[in-house]
Motif scaffolding. Structure first.
Motif, PDB file in Angstrom:
ATOM      1  N   ILE A   1     -16.851 -11.216  26.462  1.00  0.00           N
ATOM      2  CA  ILE A   1     -16.550 -12.183  27.526  1.00  0.00           C
ATOM      3  C   ILE A   1     -17.137 -11.671  28.834  1.00  0.00           C
ATOM      4  CG2 ILE A   1     -14.683 -13.257  28.833  1.00  0.00           C
ATOM      5  CD1 ILE A   1     -12.954 -12.968  26.270  1.00  0.00           C
TER       6      ILE A   1
ATOM      7  N   GLU B   1      -6.442  -9.079  35.378  1.00  0.00           N
ATOM      8  CA  GLU B   1      -7.557  -8.802  34.457  1.00  0.00           C
ATOM      9  C   GLU B   1      -7.497  -9.752  33.255  1.00  0.00           C
ATOM     10  OE1 GLU B   1      -9.124  -4.587  33.629  1.00  0.00           O
ATOM     11  OE2 GLU B   1      -7.990  -5.111  31.852  1.00  0.00           O
TER      12      GLU B   1
ATOM     13  N   GLU C   1      -3.963  -8.411  22.991  1.00  0.00           N
ATOM     14  CA  GLU C   1      -4.339  -7.181  23.713  1.00  0.00           C
ATOM     15  C   GLU C   1      -3.493  -7.019  24.982  1.00  0.00           C
ATOM     16  OE1 GLU C   1      -8.549  -7.048  24.511  1.00  0.00           O
ATOM     17  OE2 GLU C   1      -8.298  -5.452  25.988  1.00  0.00           O
TER      18      GLU C   1
ATOM     19  N   ALA D   1     -16.628 -11.560  32.032  1.00  0.00           N
ATOM     20  CA  ALA D   1     -15.766 -11.606  33.226  1.00  0.00           C
ATOM     21  C   ALA D   1     -16.414 -10.737  34.299  1.00  0.00           C
ATOM     22  CB  ALA D   1     -14.386 -11.081  32.851  1.00  0.00           C
TER      23      ALA D   1
ATOM     24  N   THR E   1      -2.578   0.682  36.528  1.00  0.00           N
ATOM     25  CA  THR E   1      -4.034   0.609  36.366  1.00  0.00           C
ATOM     26  C   THR E   1      -4.699   1.201  37.593  1.00  0.00           C
ATOM     27  OG1 THR E   1      -3.715  -1.463  35.178  1.00  0.00           O
ATOM     28  CG2 THR E   1      -5.962  -0.964  35.868  1.00  0.00           C
TER      29      THR E   1
ATOM     30  N   ARG F   1     -10.778 -15.777  20.753  1.00  0.00           N
ATOM     31  CA  ARG F   1     -10.766 -14.903  21.934  1.00  0.00           C
ATOM     32  C   ARG F   1      -9.440 -15.017  22.676  1.00  0.00           C
ATOM     33  NH1 ARG F   1     -16.773 -15.736  24.592  1.00  0.00           N
ATOM     34  NH2 ARG F   1     -17.751 -13.999  23.521  1.00  0.00           N
TER      35      ARG F   1
ATOM     36  N   GLN G   1     -10.659  -7.915  17.486  1.00  0.00           N
ATOM     37  CA  GLN G   1     -10.392  -8.434  18.830  1.00  0.00           C
ATOM     38  C   GLN G   1     -11.239  -7.761  19.898  1.00  0.00           C
ATOM     39  OE1 GLN G   1      -6.217  -7.280  19.005  1.00  0.00           O
ATOM     40  NE2 GLN G   1      -6.833  -5.808  20.525  1.00  0.00           N
TER      41      GLN G   1
ATOM     42  N   LYS H   1     -10.397 -12.624  32.290  1.00  0.00           N
ATOM     43  CA  LYS H   1     -11.083 -12.701  30.995  1.00  0.00           C
ATOM     44  C   LYS H   1     -10.838 -14.048  30.326  1.00  0.00           C
ATOM     45  CE  LYS H   1     -11.543  -7.830  29.935  1.00  0.00           C
ATOM     46  NZ  LYS H   1     -11.134  -6.723  29.085  1.00  0.00           N
TER      47      LYS H   1
ATOM     48  N   SER I   1     -14.737  -9.366  20.025  1.00  0.00           N
ATOM     49  CA  SER I   1     -14.834 -10.730  20.533  1.00  0.00           C
ATOM     50  C   SER I   1     -14.385 -10.816  21.989  1.00  0.00           C
ATOM     51  CB  SER I   1     -14.046 -11.696  19.664  1.00  0.00           C
ATOM     52  OG  SER I   1     -12.679 -11.511  19.856  1.00  0.00           O
ATOM     53  N   THR I   2     -13.500  -9.932  22.419  1.00  0.00           N
ATOM     54  CA  THR I   2     -13.073 -10.011  23.811  1.00  0.00           C
ATOM     55  C   THR I   2     -13.999  -9.240  24.742  1.00  0.00           C
ATOM     56  OG1 THR I   2     -11.564  -8.189  23.448  1.00  0.00           O
ATOM     57  CG2 THR I   2     -10.638 -10.393  23.335  1.00  0.00           C
TER      58      THR I   2
ATOM     59  N   GLY J   1       1.568   2.457  32.377  1.00  0.00           N
ATOM     60  CA  GLY J   1       1.320   1.018  32.540  1.00  0.00           C
ATOM     61  C   GLY J   1       0.560   0.676  33.798  1.00  0.00           C
TER      62      GLY J   1
ATOM     63  N   LYS K   1       3.860  -2.643  28.655  1.00  0.00           N
ATOM     64  CA  LYS K   1       3.978  -1.305  29.257  1.00  0.00           C
ATOM     65  C   LYS K   1       4.364  -1.389  30.736  1.00  0.00           C
ATOM     66  CE  LYS K   1       0.518   1.085  26.494  1.00  0.00           C
ATOM     67  NZ  LYS K   1      -0.856   1.624  26.563  1.00  0.00           N
TER      68      LYS K   1
ATOM     69  N   LYS L   1      -0.393  -4.587  26.676  1.00  0.00           N
ATOM     70  CA  LYS L   1      -0.538  -3.912  27.982  1.00  0.00           C
ATOM     71  C   LYS L   1       0.580  -4.321  28.941  1.00  0.00           C
ATOM     72  CE  LYS L   1      -5.510  -3.072  28.080  1.00  0.00           C
ATOM     73  NZ  LYS L   1      -6.766  -3.326  28.793  1.00  0.00           N
TER      74      LYS L   1
ATOM     75  N   VAL M   1      -2.937  -5.721  35.696  1.00  0.00           N
ATOM     76  CA  VAL M   1      -3.141  -6.049  34.284  1.00  0.00           C
ATOM     77  C   VAL M   1      -3.212  -7.569  34.097  1.00  0.00           C
ATOM     78  CG1 VAL M   1      -2.161  -5.824  31.957  1.00  0.00           C
ATOM     79  CG2 VAL M   1      -1.971  -3.940  33.565  1.00  0.00           C
TER      80      VAL M   1
ATOM     81  N   ASN N   1      -6.907 -13.119  20.750  1.00  0.00           N
ATOM     82  CA  ASN N   1      -7.132 -11.671  20.848  1.00  0.00           C
ATOM     83  C   ASN N   1      -6.769 -11.135  22.227  1.00  0.00           C
ATOM     84  OD1 ASN N   1      -7.992 -11.572  18.225  1.00  0.00           O
ATOM     85  ND2 ASN N   1     -10.153 -11.708  18.719  1.00  0.00           N
ATOM     86  N   LEU N   2      -7.111 -11.913  23.243  1.00  0.00           N
ATOM     87  CA  LEU N   2      -6.742 -11.495  24.600  1.00  0.00           C
ATOM     88  C   LEU N   2      -5.224 -11.473  24.744  1.00  0.00           C
ATOM     89  CD1 LEU N   2      -9.338 -13.426  26.811  1.00  0.00           C
ATOM     90  CD2 LEU N   2      -9.111 -10.954  26.647  1.00  0.00           C
TER      91      LEU N   2
END
Lengths: 400, 123
Positions: A35, B40, B85, A37, A103, B78, A28, B44, A31-32, A101, B92, B89, B37, B81-82
Motif C-alpha cells: 500500500i 498510521e 495487524e 501510504a 511509537t 488488505r 498480510q 494505510k 499485501s499491506t 505500545g 498494546k 497494535k 498507531v 489484513n490491516l
C-alpha cells in the motif's frame, strides 16, 4: 537412515519450505506493505520572507569613550532589509514500535537556505551580502517523553556587490526536549549561533506552557518568547520577542576600515524585535504570514577580519553603533509539497514540528510557522457533506 | 474542532478524531500511544481505498470487469489484513475495553456521517 527415507524426508522438507514461502507471499504483511501510504511526516517545504526597517540617521555627536566618530560621519544613515529563503526535505523517516505500545520515530532532513542582507548607508556604496547554507538535521522522537534534536548548518558569506573574501562558518543546535505532557515541555541544549550579531556559543533553554494546538506561551532562549493563540480554523496570532541578526562578510571598498589594507570587513547586526504576527494556513500546503512591530534594541557593528583571525569565539569590533528604535515589517510564505503521514492528536509529533520551526534552517531566526499543527477550535460545523468527502470513511455495506 | 485548511476530508478526519477522543475518554498516556498507531492505520486504509478507486467502474470487456473484481478482492483482503495487524497494535496501546469501544465509536461516527448525508439528500 536408508537412502529411500532420506529422499522422503528431503522431499517433504523442501515441500514444507515451499509452502511456507507461498503462504508468506500471500500473507498480510505482503499485501499491506504494497500500500502506497505516505512515507514521511515532514514534506518537502519551501519558505521565504522579506523583512525591512526604515532609514535612521546615525547620531553624529561624539560620545565619551568612542573613537569612531569618523566612521559614523562617513556612514551618515542606516537602513536595513533582508530576503530569506530556504527549504528542507525528508531523507529518512523511520518508525519504531516500542514494546509498551508507544511509537517513536526518527527524521533525517536535508536543509538549505539563503539570505540576502541589504544594509544601506547614506555615505557608502550599496552592499548585498549573501549568506547561504546547506545542512542536515536529525530529530528522534522517542514517542514517550523525550525528543532529541541536532542540526548543523555550514554556510558561506560573501559580498555580491564588490570583491570580498568568502567566509565559511557554521551554526548548529543540539538539544533535548522533555515533554512532560501536552501542556508542558522543556528544552535544554547548546547552540552555536550568529543571530546576536556575533559568533556565540550559548546554552539553549526553553519552556512551553499550554498546548501547541491551542493557546500557549513559549520561552526559548536565545530564539524567541512567543504567546500564540488560534483565531478560528485558519488563523493563528502570535505576540513575540526575538533577536534578529547575523555576521556577514562585506567588501571594504568604501575604506570603512583603514588599518591592515583589508579588502574585507565583517558586518554584524543585532535587533531585538517585538511584534505581532498573523499566520494564515489556507490548507496543509500553503501558509502565509504578516508581522509588524518595533525594533527595541538595535546595534550595528563592524569587525576586522585580520584582527580576529585567531579569535575562536566572540569577535572584537572596531565600530559599534546603537540605532534608534523603529518599526519593522516582515512578510513571508511557506509551501509544503506532497502528502504526509497523519499527525492528528499526536502531541509528540506536534512538539517535533514546533522544534523544527523554532530552530530555523540556516540560523537566521526566521520561523516557518506551525501550519502542520491543526488548530483546536470549538467549531462543530459538519454541513455540506458530499459522498466524495466521506468515501474513505464509509463502506458500501454501511449504507444498508 | 476543525483543523486549519480548506480540504473537507481533512475537516471530517479532525471531527472523527475529536469524536473518538470524546467517546473513549483517553488518558494522556493512552492518547500518546494510541494516536500514532491509529493515524498510521487510517493512512494505510485510506491509501488502499484510494488505490482501488483508481480502477474504472465502466467495463468495455470481460478482462476489465475481471480486473475490477480482482482489485476489489485485493482491497477487501488488505482491509482485513490491516484490521488484523492494527487490532494487535492498538491492543498494546489501550485496555481491551477501550479497543472494543473504539469499534463502537467508529460505527457511531459513520452513523453520524450518514445522518448528515441523509439530511442533505432530504433537503
Amino acid at each position: 537412515m536408508i537412502e529411500g527415507q532420506k529422499q522422503y524426508v528431503l522431499k517433504h522438507t523442501l515441500l514444507f519450505i515451499f509452502l511456507i514461502a507461498v503462504v508468506n507471499a500471500f500473507s498480510q504483511t505482503d499485501s499491506t506493505k504494497k500500500i502506497k501510504a505516505p512515507k514521511h511526516y515532514f514534506t518537502p517545504t519551501l519558505f521565504s520572507d522579506y523583512y525591512t526597517t526604515p532609514q535612521k540617521n546615525l547620531d553624529q555627536r561624539f560620545r565619551k569613550g568612542t573613537e569612531d566618530l569618523a566612521i559614523r560621519k562617513r556612514l551618515e544613515n542606516y537602513q536595513y532589509s533582508q530576503l530569506v529563503g530556504g527549504f528542507y526535505f525528508p531523507i529518512i523517516t523511520k518508525d519504531y514500535d516500542h514494546a509498551d505500545g508507544s511509537t517513536g520515530n526518527f527524521h533525517l532532513l536535508g536543509t538549505g537556505s539563503y539570505m540576502m542582507a541589504m544594509p544601506r548607508f547614506g555615505g557608502t556604496s550599496n552592499h548585498n551580502l549573501l549568506k547561504a547554507s546547506i545542512g542536515i538535521r536529525g530529530i528522534y522522537n522517542s514517542g514517550r517523553k523525550g525528543i532529541w534534536f541536532a542540526d548543523i548548518s555550514p554556510f558561506m558569506s560573501t559580498d555580491l556587490s564588490a570583491h570580498s573574501n568568502t567566509a565559511y562558518r557554521w551554526g548548529g543546535t543540539f538539544l533535548y526536549d522533555y515533554m512532560a505532557n501536552p501542556y508542558l515541555s522543556f528544552r535544554f541544549g547548546v547552540t552555536r549561533t550568529f543571530v546576536l550579531g556575533n559568533r556565540n556559543f550559548l546554552p539553549y533553554f526553553g519552556i512551553r506552557i499550554g498546548r501547541l494546538d491551542k493557546i500557549y506561551l513559549s520561552m526559548q532562549f536565545p530564539r524567541n518568547v512567543t504567546f500564540s493563540f488560534p483565531m478560528g480554523r485558519f488563523l493563528r496570532g502570535s505576540i513575540y520577542f526575538k533577536p534578529m541578526g547575523g555576521l556577514f562578510n562585506m567588501a571594504n571598498n568604501d575604506s570603512i576600515y583603514t588599518k591592515n589594507k583589508d579588502n574585507t570587513i565583517l558586518y554584524g547586526r543585532y535587533e531585538l524585535i517585538s511584534g505581532f504576527r498573523l499566520d494564515a494556513n489556507f490548507n496543509k500546503h500553503v501558509s502565509v504570514f504578516v508581522s509588524t512591530g518595533f525594533t527595541g534594541v538595535k546595534y550595528l557593528s563592524f569587525f576586522s577580519e585580520t584582527e580576529n583571525k585567531n579569535n575562536r569565539l566572540v569577535l572584537n569590533d572596531f565600530y559599534h553603533e546603537k540605532i534608534s528604535r523603529g518599526l519593522f515589517v516582515d512578510v513571508g510564505f511557506t509551501i509544503r509539497i506532497g502528502r504526509a503521514k497523519s499527525i492528528y492528536n499526536n502531541y509528540n509529533l506536534y512538539e517535533t514540528f514546533n522544534l523544527n520551526s523554532t530552530i530555523d534552517v540556516g540560523d537566521n531566526n526566521t520561523n516557518t510557522g506551525d501550519g502542520n499543527i491543526p488548530n483546536q477550535t470549538k467549531n462543530k460545523e459538519k454541513s455540506n457533506l458530499k459522498i466524495k468527502d466521506v468515501q474513505d470513511l464509509i463502506e458500501a455495506q454501511d449504507l444498508y | 474542532m476543525f483543523p486549519q485548511g480548506g480540504n473537507k476530508r481533512e475537516k471530517i478526519e479532525a471531527i472523527r478524531v475529536a469524536f473518538i477522543t470524546q467517546k473513549l475518554n483517553l488518558t494522556v498516556d493512552e492518547s500518546q500511544k494510541f494516536w500514532p498507531v491509529y493515524n498510521e492505520y487510517q493512512d494505510k486504509l485510506r491509501a488502499a481505498r484510494q488505490e482501488f478507486r483508481k480502477q474504472s467502474a465502466v467495463f468495455t470487456n470481460d478482462k476489465e470487469a475481471q480486473d475490477y473484481l480482482d482489485a476489489e478482492l485485493l482491497l477487501k483482503q488488505r482491509e482485513f489484513n490491516l484490521y488484523k495487524e492494527y487490532y494487535e497494535k492498538i491492543k498494546k496501546t489501550l485496555p481491551v475495553k477501550k479497543v472494543a469501544e473504539l469499534r463502537q465509536a467508529e460505527e457511531d461516527f459513520k452513523k453520524e456521517l450518514l445522518k448528515q448525508l441523509q439530511g442533505k439528500s432530504n433537503d
